[in-house]
Design a protein around this motif. Structure first.
Motif, short mmCIF file in Angstrom:
data_model
loop_
_atom_site.label_atom_id
_atom_site.label_comp_id
_atom_site.label_asym_id
_atom_site.label_seq_id
_atom_site.Cartn_x
_atom_site.Cartn_y
_atom_site.Cartn_z
N MET A 1 0.84 -1.20 0.00
CA MET A 1 0.00 0.00 0.00
C MET A 1 0.88 1.24 0.00
N ALA A 2 0.49 2.23 -0.81
CA ALA A 2 1.21 3.50 -0.83
C ALA A 2 1.10 4.18 0.53
N LYS A 3 2.06 5.05 0.80
CA LYS A 3 2.05 5.76 2.07
C LYS A 3 0.78 6.59 2.19
N LEU A 4 0.09 6.42 3.31
CA LEU A 4 -1.16 7.15 3.55
C LEU A 4 -0.88 8.41 4.34
N VAL A 5 -1.58 9.47 3.98
CA VAL A 5 -1.39 10.74 4.67
C VAL A 5 -2.77 11.33 5.00
N ALA A 6 -2.78 12.20 5.98
CA ALA A 6 -3.98 12.96 6.34
C ALA A 6 -3.53 14.36 6.71
N HIS A 7 -4.44 15.31 6.59
CA HIS A 7 -4.10 16.70 6.90
C HIS A 7 -5.34 17.45 7.36
N PHE A 8 -5.12 18.60 7.99
CA PHE A 8 -6.22 19.49 8.32
C PHE A 8 -6.62 20.29 7.08
N ARG A 9 -7.92 20.53 6.97
CA ARG A 9 -8.41 21.46 5.95
C ARG A 9 -9.61 22.21 6.51
N CYS A 10 -9.95 23.30 5.86
CA CYS A 10 -11.06 24.13 6.31
C CYS A 10 -12.38 23.42 6.06
N PHE A 11 -13.22 23.39 7.07
CA PHE A 11 -14.54 22.77 6.94
C PHE A 11 -15.41 23.54 5.96
N CYS A 12 -15.15 24.83 5.80
CA CYS A 12 -15.95 25.68 4.91
C CYS A 12 -15.48 25.65 3.47
N GLY A 13 -14.34 25.00 3.19
CA GLY A 13 -13.90 24.84 1.81
C GLY A 13 -12.74 25.68 1.36
N CYS A 14 -12.11 26.45 2.24
CA CYS A 14 -10.93 27.21 1.84
C CYS A 14 -9.82 26.23 1.41
N ALA A 15 -8.95 26.67 0.50
CA ALA A 15 -8.06 25.75 -0.19
C ALA A 15 -6.87 25.28 0.63
N GLU A 16 -6.37 26.08 1.56
CA GLU A 16 -5.13 25.76 2.24
C GLU A 16 -5.29 24.55 3.16
N THR A 17 -4.23 23.72 3.24
CA THR A 17 -4.22 22.57 4.15
C THR A 17 -3.03 22.70 5.11
N LEU B 1 -12.02 23.41 11.41
CA LEU B 1 -11.21 22.53 10.57
C LEU B 1 -11.75 21.11 10.64
N GLU B 2 -11.32 20.30 9.69
CA GLU B 2 -11.60 18.87 9.70
C GLU B 2 -10.36 18.13 9.22
N VAL B 3 -10.32 16.83 9.49
CA VAL B 3 -9.22 16.01 8.99
C VAL B 3 -9.65 15.40 7.67
N ALA B 4 -8.80 15.56 6.65
CA ALA B 4 -9.07 15.00 5.32
C ALA B 4 -8.10 13.86 5.05
N HIS B 5 -8.62 12.77 4.50
CA HIS B 5 -7.82 11.59 4.16
C HIS B 5 -7.73 11.45 2.65
N ASP B 6 -6.73 10.74 2.21
CA ASP B 6 -6.55 10.45 0.78
C ASP B 6 -7.43 9.25 0.44
N LEU B 7 -8.67 9.52 0.09
CA LEU B 7 -9.61 8.43 -0.17
C LEU B 7 -9.24 7.63 -1.40
N ASP B 8 -8.59 8.27 -2.39
CA ASP B 8 -8.17 7.52 -3.58
C ASP B 8 -7.14 6.45 -3.19
#
Length: 442
Positions: free
Chosen positions: A1-17, A34-41
């Protein structure tokens, strides 16, 4: 499996992570949550069947990829995949019973009724699930040099402080707790004291404590551990995955959740939606956010059909952990409510106390917050919102052993706003066989 990463992003949709190791709690662009976003792909490269098999294989005391079997870290790829194994701070949280409340279901005319016993965790509440993630990420960040902190701190009505103090002590990290003076049970007060946290009892309510801790965080004096920090949500979302796993990877029709600061509603949605996105489940359940009537800003917004949750001054309630008038996670919870075709209901002090007592008479032992959820579920069933054949899961958020004053007060007819219809007081008798025998015939 490729290395999995997660990051914070804006819950309202702003682009910066932002990396999970950064001490950041709101979007610097819009000040939104903020929310935590995962690489779902990347996660989707593992099939749904493989995920189910992997998670099932880890539901055992011989799991080898963590220090203790944990309902949270057994799903680490979906939570905080970059945290090193030696940085994980775990007490074996999660993997809590999903109790089939058959007698209670029959008496209340439910098709199926289950109680998710989150209070059987290390400190006696579901807060352990989020705190293991938050403290582990902080521990990892300190070890890698990405973060320096003076202390981890929280405002609390009891359970959050207990979880933070325990996990902070396990990691050797300093903990500060702000509690509303005189508004938590003795059992809840003693937990952070026992674990060595610095406890400040403030002359205010939870919302006042929250304002203070947020300002301390904005000044960089502490690392914020309340549920506005989305790391908490990441751990708590595993409850959703556990529920479906315990039902043979089937989704219940309803989940009823006692709610105060509303982070747990966002967490359940995050867990169910992630599982659906990856094909592990095929639908979302409906959600009932259950609030105590004396602290129900989300209910008032729902009735008014508005997305804006207006803060209220929370009144005293036996469900002290959800006595919150200005819920920080309201926007997240509103999104969860819409996505899960949810409803909001409230329970009076009389309703929550008697619902708890009714459940106890069937072999359960329920905290007042579980009483709120049960009372709300009963009201929805009576109105036909919950159908007669539907499968319902009520989330029990804490151990009733933390609330012995509530239990005793009920049976002694001492709770304000409550008529104790199921009170069961001891009968005082002399130590005489004939006297006791006569009582047996009554």
């Amino acid at each position: 499996m490729a290395k999995l990463v997660a990051h914070f992003r804006c819950f309202c949709g702003c682009a910066e992570t932002f990396p999970l190791t950064r001490a950041i709690y709101r979007c610097p662009t819009c000040n939104g949550l903020l929310e935590v976003a995962h690489d779902l792909d990347a996660l989707a490269k593992t099939s749904a069947e493989e995920w189910r098999a992997r998670f099932d294989a880890r539901w055992a005391p011989r799991a080898t990829d963590m220090a203790l079997p944990s309902g949270v870290w057994s799903k680490r790829e979906w939570v905080a995949p970059e945290v090193s194994s030696d940085a994980i701070v775990s007490t074996g949280e999660g993997m809590t019973p999903l109790y089939p409340a058959r007698r209670l279901a029959e008496e209340l005319s439910f098709g199926e009724l289950y109680i998710k016993q989150c209070g059987s965790t290390h400190t006696g509440s579901f807060k352990d699930l989020g705190m293991t993630v938050l403290v582990s990420v902080v521990n990892h960040a300190i070890r890698t040099g990405d973060l320096r902190i003076r202390a981890i701190a929280c405002a609390s009505t009891g359970d959050t402080s207990a979880a933070l103090a325990a996990y902070g002590a396990a990691a050797g990290l300093p903990v500060i707790v702000l509690l509303p003076r005189g508004m938590v049970s003795v059992a809840q007060l003693v937990q952070p004291l026992a674990n060595g946290a610095r406890v400040f009892a403030l002359d205010t309510d939870f919302d006042g404590c929250m304002q203070v801790v947020k300002e301390l965080a904005s000044r960089g004096l502490i690392y914020l551990a309340n549920s506005m920090n989305p790391l908490r949500v990441e751990g708590q979302k595993t409850v959703a995955v556990e529920i479906t796993q315990q039902l043979g990877w089937e989704v219940p029709d309803w989940v009823v959740l006692p709610s105060g600061n509303l982070g747990n509603a966002a967490a359940l949605h995050a867990g169910f939606s992630m599982a659906k996105s990856l094909g592990v489940i095929d639908k979302l359940p409906r959600l009932c956010i259950a609030q105590a009537a004396n602290a129900s800003p989300m209910y008032h917004a729902f009735v008014a059909k508005t997305d804006e949750v207006t803060p209220v001054v929370a009144k005293p309630t036996q469900a002290s952990a959800i006595r919150i008038g200005a819920p920080v996670s309201a926007p997240r919870a509103m999104a969860a409510l819409k996505a899960m075709n949810g409803v909001v209901e409230q329970a009076s002090e009389d309703e929550l106390a008697n619902a708890s007592a009714h459940a106890d008479r069937t072999g359960l032992y329920t905290c007042p917050h579980t009483g709120v959820a049960l009372a709300c579920a009963m009201k929805l069933r009576a109105r036909g919102v919950i159908g007669a054949r539907e499968r319902v899961v009520v989330v029990s958020t804490a151990s009733a052993l933390k609330f012995t004053e509530f239990k005793l007060g009920y049976h002694e007819h001492k709770l304000p706003e409550v008529t104790s219809t199921l009170a069961n007081e001891p009968v005082t008798l002399p130590a005489d066989v004939e006297t006791v025998a006569r009582q047996l015939s009554l």
